[in-house]
Design a protein around this motif. Structure first.
Motif, short mmCIF file in Angstrom:
data_model
loop_
_atom_site.label_atom_id
_atom_site.label_comp_id
_atom_site.label_asym_id
_atom_site.label_seq_id
_atom_site.Cartn_x
_atom_site.Cartn_y
_atom_site.Cartn_z
N ALA A 12 11.79 -27.42 12.83
CA ALA A 12 12.08 -25.98 12.93
C ALA A 12 13.58 -25.73 12.90
O ALA A 12 14.06 -24.78 12.25
N ARG A 13 14.35 -26.59 13.59
CA ARG A 13 15.80 -26.44 13.59
C ARG A 13 16.38 -26.65 12.20
O ARG A 13 17.28 -25.94 11.77
N SER A 14 15.84 -27.62 11.49
CA SER A 14 16.34 -27.87 10.14
C SER A 14 16.04 -26.69 9.22
O SER A 14 16.85 -26.33 8.36
N VAL A 15 14.88 -26.05 9.41
CA VAL A 15 14.54 -24.87 8.60
C VAL A 15 15.51 -23.73 8.91
O VAL A 15 16.00 -23.05 8.00
N VAL A 16 15.81 -23.53 10.20
CA VAL A 16 16.74 -22.47 10.60
C VAL A 16 18.13 -22.73 10.01
O VAL A 16 18.79 -21.83 9.49
N ARG A 17 18.56 -24.00 10.09
CA ARG A 17 19.88 -24.33 9.55
C ARG A 17 19.95 -24.13 8.05
O ARG A 17 20.95 -23.64 7.51
N SER A 18 18.88 -24.50 7.35
CA SER A 18 18.88 -24.31 5.90
C SER A 18 18.91 -22.83 5.55
O SER A 18 19.57 -22.42 4.59
N ARG A 19 18.20 -22.02 6.34
CA ARG A 19 18.24 -20.57 6.10
C ARG A 19 19.64 -20.01 6.33
O ARG A 19 20.11 -19.15 5.59
N LEU A 20 20.28 -20.49 7.40
CA LEU A 20 21.65 -20.03 7.69
C LEU A 20 22.60 -20.43 6.56
O LEU A 20 23.47 -19.65 6.17
N ARG A 21 22.42 -21.66 6.07
CA ARG A 21 23.28 -22.10 4.95
C ARG A 21 23.07 -21.23 3.73
O ARG A 21 24.02 -20.87 3.03
N ARG A 22 21.79 -20.90 3.44
CA ARG A 22 21.51 -20.05 2.29
C ARG A 22 22.12 -18.66 2.47
O ARG A 22 22.68 -18.09 1.52
N LYS A 23 22.02 -18.12 3.69
CA LYS A 23 22.63 -16.81 3.95
C LYS A 23 24.14 -16.86 3.78
O LYS A 23 24.74 -15.95 3.19
N GLU A 24 24.77 -17.92 4.33
CA GLU A 24 26.22 -18.07 4.17
C GLU A 24 26.61 -18.20 2.70
O GLU A 24 27.61 -17.63 2.25
N MET A 25 25.79 -18.93 1.93
CA MET A 25 26.06 -19.10 0.51
C MET A 25 25.94 -17.77 -0.24
O MET A 25 26.78 -17.42 -1.07
N VAL A 26 24.89 -17.01 0.12
CA VAL A 26 24.70 -15.71 -0.53
C VAL A 26 25.86 -14.78 -0.22
O VAL A 26 26.39 -14.11 -1.12
N TRP A 27 26.24 -14.71 1.04
CA TRP A 27 27.36 -13.84 1.41
C TRP A 27 28.67 -14.34 0.78
O TRP A 27 29.52 -13.52 0.41
N GLY A 28 28.83 -15.64 0.68
CA GLY A 28 30.03 -16.17 0.03
C GLY A 28 30.12 -15.75 -1.42
O GLY A 28 31.16 -15.28 -1.89
N TYR A 29 29.00 -15.89 -2.14
CA TYR A 29 28.97 -15.44 -3.54
C TYR A 29 29.17 -13.93 -3.64
O TYR A 29 29.77 -13.42 -4.59
N PHE A 30 28.64 -13.20 -2.65
CA PHE A 30 28.79 -11.74 -2.66
C PHE A 30 30.26 -11.35 -2.55
O PHE A 30 30.73 -10.43 -3.24
N PHE A 31 31.01 -12.03 -1.67
CA PHE A 31 32.40 -11.67 -1.45
C PHE A 31 33.31 -12.09 -2.61
O PHE A 31 34.32 -11.43 -2.88
N ILE A 32 32.97 -13.19 -3.29
CA ILE A 32 33.81 -13.62 -4.41
C ILE A 32 33.38 -13.00 -5.74
O ILE A 32 34.07 -13.15 -6.74
N ALA A 33 32.23 -12.30 -5.72
CA ALA A 33 31.73 -11.71 -6.96
C ALA A 33 32.72 -10.74 -7.60
O ALA A 33 32.92 -10.79 -8.83
N PRO A 34 33.36 -9.82 -6.85
CA PRO A 34 34.31 -8.91 -7.51
C PRO A 34 35.44 -9.63 -8.22
O PRO A 34 35.85 -9.25 -9.33
N VAL A 35 35.95 -10.70 -7.58
CA VAL A 35 37.04 -11.45 -8.20
C VAL A 35 36.55 -12.16 -9.46
O VAL A 35 37.23 -12.14 -10.50
N VAL A 36 35.39 -12.78 -9.37
CA VAL A 36 34.85 -13.51 -10.52
C VAL A 36 34.54 -12.56 -11.67
O VAL A 36 34.87 -12.83 -12.83
N ILE A 37 33.93 -11.42 -11.35
CA ILE A 37 33.61 -10.44 -12.39
C ILE A 37 34.89 -9.90 -13.03
O ILE A 37 34.98 -9.76 -14.25
N GLY A 38 35.88 -9.58 -12.20
CA GLY A 38 37.16 -9.11 -12.74
C GLY A 38 37.84 -10.15 -13.61
O GLY A 38 38.42 -9.83 -14.65
#
Length: 316
Positions: A12-38
């Motif tokens: 269960a802990r590993s599932v929670v950690r993987s979800r957190l990593r995916r959320k962090e990855m999604v938010w990371g891509y979200f924040f760098i998206a304007p720079v990459v698109i520009g």
């Protein structure tokens, strides 16, 4: 029982950690998206588009016509373009060494403990954060042949100043003076950071051995400051080959002929020639070919500098 419960909780802990990593990855891509698109829209796509257009003949409105390497072969027979490369080379050969030498001297002086050191650093650095257009406007007023500040100061000592920006003999020199003055501040900051990384113990040991200030500068400061000097040399050369704003602001806007045409011939740099062909004469394909030739020149010079830097470090 305790060990069994911990074992059951581990997946269960590993599932929670993987979800957190995916959320962090999604938010990371979200924040760098304007720079990459520009970057894609305003840099990467235009670069490849200009490469394609360099093999075409296009005026921006008519149908694009593929002409293979005709634009590139035409460049080496174009006297205007070859003269622009000569003007750019003169500008680079004069401004880059002068800027670096003055930057080193000023950085060494402002690295000492003197009164008002921070104020002096700020004064020298201000041109680096000032808009080039504003700098050109102020210097254009100072260069005025009839009521400019420079000619007024020269008249005080009995010298009749020239027409700095309306005489083809002096306009390129006028641009180079502004470039040298404006480039000192940025290089000075980079060199200051390099100087502050040199331990004081080296200078103290050299002073005990009887080394003079000049010997300490030549045998300690310059060798240990070499990485910073090479960095500002590379950036200064790239910037010098791409000079445009000062030339554009100080040179009269005309399509050729008359006094303005003569002044443009005296200050037509490579990038200014690209601008004229692309946005004044609407030779989009030809301007793109010029841009790629300039890119190749800058790339080769930079590679040579990097090679020489490695040889220098290996020699040291």
């Amino acid at each position: 029982m305790r060990l069994a419960s911990e074992t059951n909780l581990t997946p269960a802990r590993s599932v929670v950690r993987s979800r957190l990593r995916r959320k962090e990855m999604v938010w990371g891509y979200f924040f760098i998206a304007p720079v990459v698109i520009g970057l894609l829209i305003f840099t990467i796509i235009p670069i490849f588009a200009s490469l394609v257009l360099s093999f075409t003949s296009w005026d921006g409105s008519s149908q694009i016509k593929f002409i293979a390497f005709d634009n590139f072969t035409k460049l080496f027979a174009d006297n205007i373009y070859l003269k622009s490369l000569r003007v750019t080379t003169i500008y680079t050969v004069v401004t880059v060494p002068c800027t670096i030498v003055l930057s080193v001297v000023i950085a060494v002086l402002l690295n000492r403990k003197i009164r008002g050191r921070d104020a002096y650093r700020l004064i020298f650095f201000l041109p680096s954060v000032t808009m080039p257009v504003a700098i050109a406007v102020v210097w254009k007023f100072m260069y005025n042949g009839s009521n400019g500040l420079i000619n007024y100061l020269l008249s005080v000592v009995g010298i009749d100043g020239p027409n700095w920006i309306t005489d083809e003999r002096y306009i390129l020199m006028s641009v180079m003076i502004i470039a040298i003055w404006g480039g000192i501040g940025y290089n000075m900051i980079i060199l200051l950071s390099g100087l502050q990384g040199i331990p004081d113990s080296y200078y103290e040991a050299a002073a005990i051995d009887g080394a003079t200030g000049w010997h300490r500068f030549v045998h300690i400061t310059v060798p240990l400051l070499t990485p910073a000097i090479f960095f500002v040399m590379v950036t200064s050369l790239i910037g010098a080959f791409q000079v445009f704003d000062l030339v554009f602001m100080l040179t009269p806007a005309t399509n050729g002929g008359g006094a303005g045409g003569v002044l443009q011939d005296a200050t037509r740099t490579a990038v200014f020639s690209i601008y004229q062909n692309g946005f004044t004469w609407f030779k989009i394909g030809y301007a793109s070919a010029q841009a790629w030739v300039l890119f190749v020149i800058i790339f080769l010079i930079t590679m040579v500098q990097m090679y020489l830097q490695k040889r220098w470090v290996h020699y040291e």
